[in-house]
Design a protein around this motif. Structure first.
Motif, PDB file in Angstrom:
ATOM      1  N   SER A 237       0.833  -1.197   0.000  1.00  0.00           N
ATOM      2  CA  SER A 237       0.000   0.000   0.000  1.00  0.00           C
ATOM      3  C   SER A 237       0.870   1.250   0.000  1.00  0.00           C
ATOM      4  O   SER A 237       0.598   2.221  -0.726  1.00  0.00           O
ATOM      5  CB  SER A 237      -0.915  -0.009   1.221  1.00  0.00           C
ATOM      6  OG  SER A 237      -1.765   1.110   1.238  1.00  0.00           O
ATOM      7  N   ALA A 238       1.946   1.236   0.810  1.00  0.00           N
ATOM      8  CA  ALA A 238       2.867   2.373   0.827  1.00  0.00           C
ATOM      9  C   ALA A 238       3.495   2.572  -0.543  1.00  0.00           C
ATOM     10  O   ALA A 238       3.689   3.711  -0.996  1.00  0.00           O
ATOM     11  CB  ALA A 238       3.952   2.152   1.886  1.00  0.00           C
ATOM     12  N   TRP A 239       3.818   1.472  -1.215  1.00  0.00           N
ATOM     13  CA  TRP A 239       4.410   1.581  -2.559  1.00  0.00           C
ATOM     14  C   TRP A 239       3.446   2.275  -3.511  1.00  0.00           C
ATOM     15  O   TRP A 239       3.855   3.160  -4.286  1.00  0.00           O
ATOM     16  CB  TRP A 239       4.756   0.188  -3.095  1.00  0.00           C
ATOM     17  CG  TRP A 239       5.565   0.213  -4.351  1.00  0.00           C
ATOM     18  CD1 TRP A 239       6.918   0.079  -4.461  1.00  0.00           C
ATOM     19  CD2 TRP A 239       5.076   0.391  -5.698  1.00  0.00           C
ATOM     20  NE1 TRP A 239       7.300   0.169  -5.773  1.00  0.00           N
ATOM     21  CE2 TRP A 239       6.198   0.365  -6.549  1.00  0.00           C
ATOM     22  CE3 TRP A 239       3.820   0.569  -6.249  1.00  0.00           C
ATOM     23  CZ2 TRP A 239       6.084   0.502  -7.936  1.00  0.00           C
ATOM     24  CZ3 TRP A 239       3.698   0.730  -7.624  1.00  0.00           C
ATOM     25  CH2 TRP A 239       4.816   0.690  -8.450  1.00  0.00           C
ATOM     26  N   ASN A 240       2.181   1.891  -3.492  1.00  0.00           N
ATOM     27  CA  ASN A 240       1.211   2.499  -4.400  1.00  0.00           C
ATOM     28  C   ASN A 240       0.996   3.979  -4.102  1.00  0.00           C
ATOM     29  O   ASN A 240       0.857   4.793  -5.009  1.00  0.00           O
ATOM     30  CB  ASN A 240      -0.113   1.739  -4.333  1.00  0.00           C
ATOM     31  CG  ASN A 240      -0.094   0.463  -5.146  1.00  0.00           C
ATOM     32  OD1 ASN A 240      -0.277   0.472  -6.352  1.00  0.00           O
ATOM     33  ND2 ASN A 240       0.139  -0.659  -4.485  1.00  0.00           N
ATOM     34  N   GLY A 241       0.964   4.322  -2.808  1.00  0.00           N
ATOM     35  CA  GLY A 241       0.851   5.732  -2.460  1.00  0.00           C
ATOM     36  C   GLY A 241       2.059   6.523  -2.932  1.00  0.00           C
ATOM     37  O   GLY A 241       1.935   7.641  -3.454  1.00  0.00           O
ATOM     38  N   LEU A 365      -5.048   8.751  -2.287  1.00  0.00           N
ATOM     39  CA  LEU A 365      -4.480   9.553  -1.206  1.00  0.00           C
ATOM     40  C   LEU A 365      -3.189  10.242  -1.673  1.00  0.00           C
ATOM     41  O   LEU A 365      -2.973  11.437  -1.412  1.00  0.00           O
ATOM     42  CB  LEU A 365      -4.193   8.661   0.003  1.00  0.00           C
ATOM     43  CG  LEU A 365      -3.782   9.365   1.294  1.00  0.00           C
ATOM     44  CD1 LEU A 365      -4.903  10.257   1.792  1.00  0.00           C
ATOM     45  CD2 LEU A 365      -3.404   8.332   2.354  1.00  0.00           C
ATOM     46  N   GLY A 366      -2.359   9.489  -2.376  1.00  0.00           N
ATOM     47  CA  GLY A 366      -1.135  10.075  -2.903  1.00  0.00           C
ATOM     48  C   GLY A 366      -1.398  11.153  -3.928  1.00  0.00           C
ATOM     49  O   GLY A 366      -0.744  12.205  -3.925  1.00  0.00           O
ATOM     50  N   TYR A 367      -2.372  10.895  -4.812  1.00  0.00           N
ATOM     51  CA  TYR A 367      -2.720  11.898  -5.835  1.00  0.00           C
ATOM     52  C   TYR A 367      -3.231  13.186  -5.191  1.00  0.00           C
ATOM     53  O   TYR A 367      -2.969  14.285  -5.688  1.00  0.00           O
ATOM     54  CB  TYR A 367      -3.800  11.343  -6.762  1.00  0.00           C
ATOM     55  CG  TYR A 367      -3.305  10.288  -7.722  1.00  0.00           C
ATOM     56  CD1 TYR A 367      -2.136  10.472  -8.453  1.00  0.00           C
ATOM     57  CD2 TYR A 367      -4.019   9.102  -7.910  1.00  0.00           C
ATOM     58  CE1 TYR A 367      -1.696   9.496  -9.335  1.00  0.00           C
ATOM     59  CE2 TYR A 367      -3.571   8.126  -8.788  1.00  0.00           C
ATOM     60  CZ  TYR A 367      -2.411   8.323  -9.499  1.00  0.00           C
ATOM     61  OH  TYR A 367      -1.964   7.367 -10.362  1.00  0.00           O
ATOM     62  N   ALA A 368      -3.977  13.060  -4.096  1.00  0.00           N
ATOM     63  CA  ALA A 368      -4.568  14.241  -3.461  1.00  0.00           C
ATOM     64  C   ALA A 368      -3.559  15.016  -2.628  1.00  0.00           C
ATOM     65  O   ALA A 368      -3.529  16.253  -2.651  1.00  0.00           O
ATOM     66  CB  ALA A 368      -5.746  13.810  -2.586  1.00  0.00           C
ATOM     67  N   LEU A 369      -2.720  14.301  -1.864  1.00  0.00           N
ATOM     68  CA  LEU A 369      -1.818  14.971  -0.928  1.00  0.00           C
ATOM     69  C   LEU A 369      -0.570  15.535  -1.589  1.00  0.00           C
ATOM     70  O   LEU A 369      -0.033  16.555  -1.133  1.00  0.00           O
ATOM     71  CB  LEU A 369      -1.411  13.997   0.181  1.00  0.00           C
ATOM     72  CG  LEU A 369      -2.523  13.524   1.131  1.00  0.00           C
ATOM     73  CD1 LEU A 369      -1.954  12.591   2.188  1.00  0.00           C
ATOM     74  CD2 LEU A 369      -3.207  14.714   1.778  1.00  0.00           C
TER      75      LEU A 369
END
Length: 407
Positions: A237-241, A365-369
């Protein structure tokens, strides 16, 4: 006179899984649909932007595809375990064939409706939520146990090859006959895949009919009971973020600090080649501790994030990204084989659905933050933060006894 010692008989070599008819048909259908899917992101972006001129409209369409997928993945896992995985996959192929054909007709008509595109993508995303958990049961049900690793490696090679060929195919179609034909082609690949699935024979273990809540709870218990599994999912999950952060901020860094648009294009292509090489390596390698080795390889994604943050020379950053993608290409078949061998057949689709859910949920979450953090502190801060998170989570799995013991 003593009897002559018996000669040791070497075990018969395991034939490649592609020599098995059912797996060969499954592989062909999956490879074709992956190729069609790989051409869609570029075509969809161009189609929506040409129709609306708005990046917000593109974000809406992409969100319509992602949200139903995330919401329905656990249910998709239950359906994949309760019913024949082949039938579920065949049905979802037909649904996605229809939705992509509808989008293609809309785009070819010259005045696509944003509402129709959004609904079609939402239906396709919902179908994907039911299709994705069937991947592992289909592979496991079509090959012998000793051929599982090579079967997963073959799937990984197909995925990486389509990642290389898909964008080139999309560009050719867009520049010659129009973006709409990319969707028509994708629809055709799903139709062929569904046709091939009708001839596939899959072994399955039926499960007793219970309530939906009980099935979901049992699937989650299968996840929780394996420390090597759920801790690895945190790393995945961390990798995808982190990948979402890199994909959001990386293009601007490459263009403004590393030499221009060509740097970003080359970086992506080298990453696709790295993914292919990692999948090819996984076909040959037999690590004694597969989960640990794969997770350590995944931690290399921290390297390109840090190098982008400090604006390191382009060749070094590109090479690091290729290495990181090779780690991902190696992980995919190794991880799939480990899960298929460790998880009972009757719960495999549900366990796989939780894997997809936790992995994909980190990307929005990554795209937004990422852009918010970049606007406040500059791109260096979110890139380094993402590197620390993905490196720490993936390397941290080495501290888990189950990860170290899994052989």
């Amino acid at each position: 006179m003593p009897a002559a010692p018996a000669r040791a008989v070497a075990p018969a070599p395991v034939p490649h899984p592609l020599r098995t008819r059912s797996f060969r048909l499954l592989f062909t259908g999956r490879a074709l649909s992956l190729l069609g899917d790989a051409a869609i992101p570029a075509a969809l972006a161009l189609a929506v932007l040409e129709a609306t001129g708005s990046t917000s409209a593109l974000a809406l369409v992409l969100g319509c595809a992602m949200v139903p997928k995330l919401l329905l993945l656990p249910l998709g896992g239950v359906v994949g375990d309760r019913f024949d995985a082949r039938t579920v996959a065949l049905t979802t192929d037909l649904v996605r064939c229809a939705t992509q054909l509808l989008v293609g007709i809309q785009v070819l008509g010259g005045a696509p409706s944003l509402a129709v595109l959004a609904v079609a993508e939402a239906l396709g995303g919902a179908a994907g939520a039911f299709a994705m958990p069937t991947g592992s049961p289909l592979v496991k049900g079509t090959v012998a146990p000793e051929a599982l690793h090579r079967a997963n490696a073959a799937m990984g090679v197909a995925k990486s090859a389509t990642r290389l060929a898909g964008p080139a195919l999309a560009g050719t179609l867009v520049l010659t006959v129009g973006a709409g034909w990319a969707f028509v082609l994708d629809a055709a690949t799903f139709a062929v895949s569904a046709l091939l699935l009708t001839a596939v024979r899959v072994e399955r273990v039926p499960i007793p009919r219970r309530s939906l809540r009980a099935d979901l709870a049992e699937g989650w218990q299968e996840v929780r009971s394996r420390d090597w599994y759920w801790t690895s999912l945190i790393g995945h999950s961390a990798w995808n973020g982190a990948a979402a952060v890199l994909m959001t901020l990386g293009p601007a860094v490459a263009v403004h600090r590393l030499g221009g648009e060509a740097t970003w294009v080359v970086l992506l292509q080298v990453g696709a080649v790295g993914f292919l090489l990692g999948a090819l390596l996984a076909d040959r390698a037999r690590p004694k501790r597969p989960v640990l080795t794969a997770n350590l390889g995944l931690a290399t994604y921290a390297l390109p994030l840090v190098l982008l943050a400090v604006a390191a020379p382009a060749p070094l950053t590109i090479a690091a990204y290729g290495l990181a993608q090779a780690g991902l290409g190696f992980l995919s078949p190794v991880w799939d084989t480990a899960v298929q061998r460790a998880v009972p057949d009757h719960a495999l689709a549900r366990v796989t659905s939780y894997d997809w859910l936790l992995s994909l949920a980190a990307m929005p979450l990554g795209y937004a933050l990422a852009p918010l953090a970049a606007s406040a502190w500059g791109p260096e801060v979110p890139l380094v933060a993402a590197a620390v998170v993905v490196g720490g989570c993936c390397l941290g799995t080495a501290l888990v006894p189950g990860v170290r013991r899994f052989r």
